[in-house]
Motif scaffolding. Structure first.
Motif, PDB file in Angstrom:
ATOM      1  N   THR A  17       0.838  -1.193   0.000  1.00 34.29           N
ATOM      2  CA  THR A  17       0.000   0.000   0.000  1.00 34.29           C
ATOM      3  C   THR A  17       0.870   1.238   0.000  1.00 34.29           C
ATOM      4  O   THR A  17       2.091   1.157   0.123  1.00 34.29           O
ATOM      5  CB  THR A  17      -0.979   0.003   1.196  1.00 34.29           C
ATOM      6  OG1 THR A  17      -1.961   1.003   0.986  1.00 34.29           O
ATOM      7  CG2 THR A  17      -0.266   0.203   2.512  1.00 34.29           C
ATOM      8  N   LYS A  94      -3.550  -7.711  -8.569  1.00 38.88           N
ATOM      9  CA  LYS A  94      -3.591  -6.433  -7.871  1.00 38.88           C
ATOM     10  C   LYS A  94      -2.204  -6.041  -7.365  1.00 38.88           C
ATOM     11  O   LYS A  94      -1.787  -4.889  -7.477  1.00 38.88           O
ATOM     12  CB  LYS A  94      -4.574  -6.528  -6.695  1.00 38.88           C
ATOM     13  CG  LYS A  94      -4.781  -5.256  -5.936  1.00 38.88           C
ATOM     14  CD  LYS A  94      -5.837  -5.500  -4.862  1.00 38.88           C
ATOM     15  CE  LYS A  94      -6.271  -4.237  -4.179  1.00 38.88           C
ATOM     16  NZ  LYS A  94      -7.343  -4.496  -3.216  1.00 38.88           N
ATOM     17  N   ARG A  98       0.245  -2.881  -8.481  1.00 37.68           N
ATOM     18  CA  ARG A  98       0.748  -1.915  -7.503  1.00 37.68           C
ATOM     19  C   ARG A  98       2.281  -1.824  -7.523  1.00 37.68           C
ATOM     20  O   ARG A  98       2.836  -0.738  -7.384  1.00 37.68           O
ATOM     21  CB  ARG A  98       0.237  -2.256  -6.105  1.00 37.68           C
ATOM     22  CG  ARG A  98      -1.230  -1.933  -5.954  1.00 37.68           C
ATOM     23  CD  ARG A  98      -1.736  -2.177  -4.561  1.00 37.68           C
ATOM     24  NE  ARG A  98      -3.092  -1.640  -4.443  1.00 37.68           N
ATOM     25  CZ  ARG A  98      -3.737  -1.540  -3.299  1.00 37.68           C
ATOM     26  NH1 ARG A  98      -3.163  -1.941  -2.176  1.00 37.68           N
ATOM     27  NH2 ARG A  98      -4.952  -1.041  -3.265  1.00 37.68           N
ATOM     28  N   PHE A 131      -4.225   2.626  -6.660  1.00 38.69           N
ATOM     29  CA  PHE A 131      -5.360   2.026  -5.955  1.00 38.69           C
ATOM     30  C   PHE A 131      -6.502   1.601  -6.883  1.00 38.69           C
ATOM     31  O   PHE A 131      -7.541   1.163  -6.414  1.00 38.69           O
ATOM     32  CB  PHE A 131      -5.902   2.992  -4.898  1.00 38.69           C
ATOM     33  CG  PHE A 131      -4.958   3.213  -3.751  1.00 38.69           C
ATOM     34  CD1 PHE A 131      -4.772   2.216  -2.812  1.00 38.69           C
ATOM     35  CD2 PHE A 131      -4.259   4.397  -3.629  1.00 38.69           C
ATOM     36  CE1 PHE A 131      -3.893   2.404  -1.757  1.00 38.69           C
ATOM     37  CE2 PHE A 131      -3.387   4.599  -2.575  1.00 38.69           C
ATOM     38  CZ  PHE A 131      -3.198   3.603  -1.630  1.00 38.69           C
ATOM     39  N   GLN A 132      -6.330   1.705  -8.193  1.00 38.48           N
ATOM     40  CA  GLN A 132      -7.452   1.473  -9.095  1.00 38.48           C
ATOM     41  C   GLN A 132      -7.729   0.015  -9.449  1.00 38.48           C
ATOM     42  O   GLN A 132      -8.675  -0.250 -10.153  1.00 38.48           O
ATOM     43  CB  GLN A 132      -7.274   2.293 -10.373  1.00 38.48           C
ATOM     44  CG  GLN A 132      -7.571   3.747 -10.118  1.00 38.48           C
ATOM     45  CD  GLN A 132      -7.511   4.578 -11.371  1.00 38.48           C
ATOM     46  OE1 GLN A 132      -6.972   4.158 -12.377  1.00 38.48           O
ATOM     47  NE2 GLN A 132      -8.085   5.750 -11.309  1.00 38.48           N
TER      48      GLN A 132
END
Length: 133
Positions: A17, A94, A98, A131-132
């Motif tokens: 993140t 994902k 990122r 974050f999409q």
């Protein structure tokens, strides 16, 4: 312990993140591994320290319910987090997205932190794209 094990563990029980340690600063990468068994995280932490000379921090997460167990997080931030994720071969869509976007953010990061308005807008756009997925 090896990179294949760590890559699979990261895909299953890891996260990547962007976080801001200081409100006025730009967001930076945070890579975490989560588990109920501290020994597994300590093994991963030792391997990464030996391979990359990067220190991680293990923290305790107290259970909020009596029926749950305490758990632990192994975290890497800033450039240490980037070194770790670039050594992992993730197949999780994902997480691979990122990692790719954060590498683009890092390419555009100025060492002195001084950005033109255009550069700052591009960095913010990449942070939103992160974050999409």
């Amino acid at each position: 312990m090896n990179w294949e094990y760590i890559s699979g563990f990261f895909d299953a029980d890891g996260s990547i993140t962007l976080s801001s340690q200081i409100k006025s600063k730009n967001k930076t990468i945070q890579v975490s591994f989560h588990n109920n068994e501290r020994e597994i995280l300590e093994s991963i932490q030792s391997f990464i320290l030996e391979e990359l000379e990067v220190k991680g921090h293990i923290s305790l997460k107290k259970a909020k319910k009596d029926t749950h167990q305490d758990s632990y997080d192994l975290k890497y931030v800033y450039l240490n987090g980037l070194k770790v994720v670039n050594s992992i071969t993730s197949i999780h869509p994902k997480k691979t997205h990122r990692i790719k976007i954060y590498n683009l953010i890092q390419e555009k990061t100025k060492r002195n932190g001084k950005y033109t308005e255009e550069e700052l807008l591009e960095r913010k756009r990449l942070e939103l794209e992160f974050f999409q997925i």
